[in-house]
Write an enzyme that holds these catalytic residues in place. Sequence first.
Site, PDB file in Angstrom:
ATOM      1  N   THR A 162     -21.178 -13.800  33.096  1.00  0.00           N
ATOM      2  CA  THR A 162     -20.061 -13.250  33.865  1.00  0.00           C
ATOM      3  C   THR A 162     -20.624 -12.638  35.141  1.00  0.00           C
ATOM      4  O   THR A 162     -21.714 -12.048  35.107  1.00  0.00           O
ATOM      5  CB  THR A 162     -19.267 -12.178  33.090  1.00  0.00           C
ATOM      6  OG1 THR A 162     -18.434 -11.459  34.008  1.00  0.00           O
ATOM      7  CG2 THR A 162     -20.163 -11.158  32.396  1.00  0.00           C
TER       8      THR A 162
ATOM      9  N   ARG B 147      -9.122 -20.224  28.684  1.00  0.00           N
ATOM     10  CA  ARG B 147      -8.707 -19.000  27.990  1.00  0.00           C
ATOM     11  C   ARG B 147      -7.718 -19.418  26.899  1.00  0.00           C
ATOM     12  O   ARG B 147      -6.845 -20.240  27.135  1.00  0.00           O
ATOM     13  CB  ARG B 147      -8.076 -18.018  28.976  1.00  0.00           C
ATOM     14  CG  ARG B 147      -9.117 -17.448  29.937  1.00  0.00           C
ATOM     15  CD  ARG B 147      -8.730 -16.070  30.439  1.00  0.00           C
ATOM     16  NE  ARG B 147      -9.908 -15.302  30.832  1.00  0.00           N
ATOM     17  CZ  ARG B 147     -10.397 -15.254  32.076  1.00  0.00           C
ATOM     18  NH1 ARG B 147      -9.808 -15.926  33.038  1.00  0.00           N
ATOM     19  NH2 ARG B 147     -11.455 -14.521  32.347  1.00  0.00           N
TER      20      ARG B 147
ATOM     21  N   ASP C 133     -19.456 -10.111  36.518  1.00  0.00           N
ATOM     22  CA  ASP C 133     -19.095  -8.684  36.574  1.00  0.00           C
ATOM     23  C   ASP C 133     -20.206  -7.734  36.121  1.00  0.00           C
ATOM     24  O   ASP C 133     -20.137  -6.539  36.407  1.00  0.00           O
ATOM     25  CB  ASP C 133     -17.854  -8.428  35.710  1.00  0.00           C
ATOM     26  CG  ASP C 133     -16.654  -9.239  36.180  1.00  0.00           C
ATOM     27  OD1 ASP C 133     -16.570  -9.510  37.386  1.00  0.00           O
ATOM     28  OD2 ASP C 133     -15.802  -9.599  35.346  1.00  0.00           O
TER      29      ASP C 133
ATOM     30  N   ASP D  36     -20.668  -6.555  33.241  1.00  0.00           N
ATOM     31  CA  ASP D  36     -20.003  -5.490  32.490  1.00  0.00           C
ATOM     32  C   ASP D  36     -20.221  -5.583  30.982  1.00  0.00           C
ATOM     33  O   ASP D  36     -19.406  -5.115  30.203  1.00  0.00           O
ATOM     34  CB  ASP D  36     -18.488  -5.496  32.805  1.00  0.00           C
ATOM     35  CG  ASP D  36     -17.832  -6.822  32.433  1.00  0.00           C
ATOM     36  OD1 ASP D  36     -18.556  -7.788  32.109  1.00  0.00           O
ATOM     37  OD2 ASP D  36     -16.591  -6.893  32.469  1.00  0.00           O
TER      38      ASP D  36
ATOM     39  N   ARG E 253     -13.918  -6.393  37.702  1.00  0.00           N
ATOM     40  CA  ARG E 253     -12.968  -5.838  36.716  1.00  0.00           C
ATOM     41  C   ARG E 253     -13.133  -4.318  36.687  1.00  0.00           C
ATOM     42  O   ARG E 253     -13.026  -3.691  37.711  1.00  0.00           O
ATOM     43  CB  ARG E 253     -13.161  -6.492  35.351  1.00  0.00           C
ATOM     44  CG  ARG E 253     -12.845  -7.983  35.408  1.00  0.00           C
ATOM     45  CD  ARG E 253     -12.238  -8.469  34.134  1.00  0.00           C
ATOM     46  NE  ARG E 253     -13.251  -8.767  33.145  1.00  0.00           N
ATOM     47  CZ  ARG E 253     -13.034  -9.489  32.064  1.00  0.00           C
ATOM     48  NH1 ARG E 253     -11.847  -9.979  31.811  1.00  0.00           N
ATOM     49  NH2 ARG E 253     -13.995  -9.735  31.212  1.00  0.00           N
TER      50      ARG E 253
ATOM     51  N   ASP F  18     -17.220 -10.500  27.539  1.00  0.00           N
ATOM     52  CA  ASP F  18     -16.817  -9.634  26.439  1.00  0.00           C
ATOM     53  C   ASP F  18     -15.790 -10.286  25.500  1.00  0.00           C
ATOM     54  O   ASP F  18     -15.942 -10.263  24.280  1.00  0.00           O
ATOM     55  CB  ASP F  18     -16.229  -8.378  27.104  1.00  0.00           C
ATOM     56  CG  ASP F  18     -16.001  -7.286  26.125  1.00  0.00           C
ATOM     57  OD1 ASP F  18     -16.969  -6.595  25.797  1.00  0.00           O
ATOM     58  OD2 ASP F  18     -14.845  -7.134  25.683  1.00  0.00           O
TER      59      ASP F  18
ATOM     60  N   GLY G  54     -14.106 -16.301  32.060  1.00  0.00           N
ATOM     61  CA  GLY G  54     -14.327 -16.542  33.492  1.00  0.00           C
ATOM     62  C   GLY G  54     -15.650 -17.273  33.704  1.00  0.00           C
ATOM     63  O   GLY G  54     -16.644 -16.937  33.075  1.00  0.00           O
TER      64      GLY G  54
HETATM   65  P1  ADP Z   1     -14.500 -13.199  29.075  1.00  0.00           P
HETATM   66  O1  ADP Z   1     -15.234 -13.850  27.967  1.00  0.00           O
HETATM   67  O2  ADP Z   1     -14.997 -13.631  30.426  1.00  0.00           O
HETATM   68  O3  ADP Z   1     -14.423 -11.705  28.900  1.00  0.00           O
HETATM   69  P2  ADP Z   1     -11.721 -13.432  28.188  1.00  0.00           P
HETATM   70  O4  ADP Z   1     -11.555 -11.988  27.946  1.00  0.00           O
HETATM   71  O5  ADP Z   1     -10.598 -14.188  28.802  1.00  0.00           O
HETATM   72  O6  ADP Z   1     -13.000 -13.773  29.069  1.00  0.00           O
HETATM   73  O7  ADP Z   1     -12.031 -14.116  26.774  1.00  0.00           O
HETATM   74  C1  ADP Z   1     -12.276 -15.494  26.675  1.00  0.00           C
HETATM   75  C2  ADP Z   1     -11.630 -16.047  25.419  1.00  0.00           C
HETATM   76  O8  ADP Z   1     -12.225 -15.435  24.260  1.00  0.00           O
HETATM   77  C3  ADP Z   1     -10.141 -15.763  25.271  1.00  0.00           C
HETATM   78  O9  ADP Z   1      -9.328 -16.650  26.003  1.00  0.00           O
HETATM   79  C4  ADP Z   1      -9.964 -15.942  23.781  1.00  0.00           C
HETATM   80  O10 ADP Z   1      -9.912 -17.313  23.455  1.00  0.00           O
HETATM   81  C5  ADP Z   1     -11.256 -15.367  23.210  1.00  0.00           C
HETATM   82  N1  ADP Z   1     -11.038 -13.953  22.815  1.00  0.00           N
HETATM   83  C6  ADP Z   1     -10.879 -12.883  23.607  1.00  0.00           C
HETATM   84  N2  ADP Z   1     -10.654 -11.751  22.891  1.00  0.00           N
HETATM   85  C7  ADP Z   1     -10.656 -12.144  21.585  1.00  0.00           C
HETATM   86  C8  ADP Z   1     -10.475 -11.437  20.319  1.00  0.00           C
HETATM   87  N3  ADP Z   1     -10.242 -10.129  20.273  1.00  0.00           N
HETATM   88  N4  ADP Z   1     -10.557 -12.177  19.190  1.00  0.00           N
HETATM   89  C9  ADP Z   1     -10.794 -13.500  19.231  1.00  0.00           C
HETATM   90  N5  ADP Z   1     -10.949 -14.204  20.360  1.00  0.00           N
HETATM   91  C10 ADP Z   1     -10.892 -13.547  21.527  1.00  0.00           C
END
Ligand code: ADP
Length: 320
Positions: A126, A72, A128, A130, A172, A103, A11
């Site tokens: 982010t 994403r 959030d 969080d 979230r 995260d 995000g």
């Molecule tokens: P944020 O970073 O804001 O928490 P997301 O949870 O959508 O957003 O994660 C962003 C991107 O990071 C995902 O689209 C994916 O490409 C990568 N990602 C998320 N979780 C994992 C994971 N467990 N292992 C590897 N890459 C991940």
Amino acid sequence: MKKIAVLTSGGDAPGMNAAIRAVVRTAIYNGLEVYGIYGGYRGLIEGNIKELKVGDVGNIINRGGTFLFSARLPEFANPEVRKVAIQKLEELGIEGLVVIGGDGSYRGAMALSNEMSIKTIGVPGTIDNDICGTDFTIGFDTALNTIIDAIDKIRDTASSHERTFIIEVMGRNAGDLALLAGIAGGSESILIPEKLEDISEVIDRVHRAEARGKKHSIIVLAEGVMSAPELAKIMKEKYNEDAHCTILGHIQRGGRPSAMDRVLASRLGNYAVQLLLAGESGRAVGIQNNRLVSTKFEDVFEDEHTVDLEVYEASKQLSI
Ligand code: ADP
């Protein structure tokens, strides 16, 4: 170390541009070449990578969003997909990677740093708030100010029409935005996932406010608790209390970054490059008690983020 790269992922958050700018300028100041990866991990595997010069990050400190774009890519959890990413970085001779995101982005960065010799540092971006290992994330302060601006406006109409408003805010599973916005916005009730309150208490507070002649009530609801229409339905069906709903949605993610976010992003981006230069890897930067710190990715995931419950208890005494 001669070449590093930077990407934004997950995000978007106001202040990400200021963080990219800090990474690019610190790198160049220290004699490094720096590459921008456009479109997060997706851009990385597609090889959407371009060298950035000092001027490429001019005029962006004041802009929301991220000029490197974010994306994403759920497939990044697959090691085969990450192999392509590592190959792209190696082809360009990149030795350090700064990942600005939340995260999920950190999980991708940690996986990469365990699978390659390229050093990886995470920067918390982010709205959030969080992420463990930092008191504040980049974008949180701006989002908070956006919410307060909205609450102030809703208060005008709420008091003119003697109405109760539920304002649903992002976050979230974290209640940080709701808690601080609720305090700064002078709301009657704050509903956060970390400390679930019985709806009857919310209703009591609305009634108490009415009894002392208050024309309106504002309830700030974190999206992690339930949606505003769900809460309005419970209030109506169980307590026969009417409430109007406002879901602030994505306006919370946009806008000019606040001064605090610009400074935080500048400090954290600068620090991320300092760590790479010092040979560090597999860590996320953060701020604790106004001091820059770094935490191993594993430890960031181990801890569970929690809102400051002392602040929550204080808020209760302000909305009697
Ligand atoms: P944020 O970073 O804001 O928490 P997301 O949870 O959508 O957003 O994660 C962003 C991107 O990071 C995902 O689209 C994916 O490409 C990568 N990602 C998320 N979780 C994992 C994971 N467990 N292992 C590897 N890459 C991940």
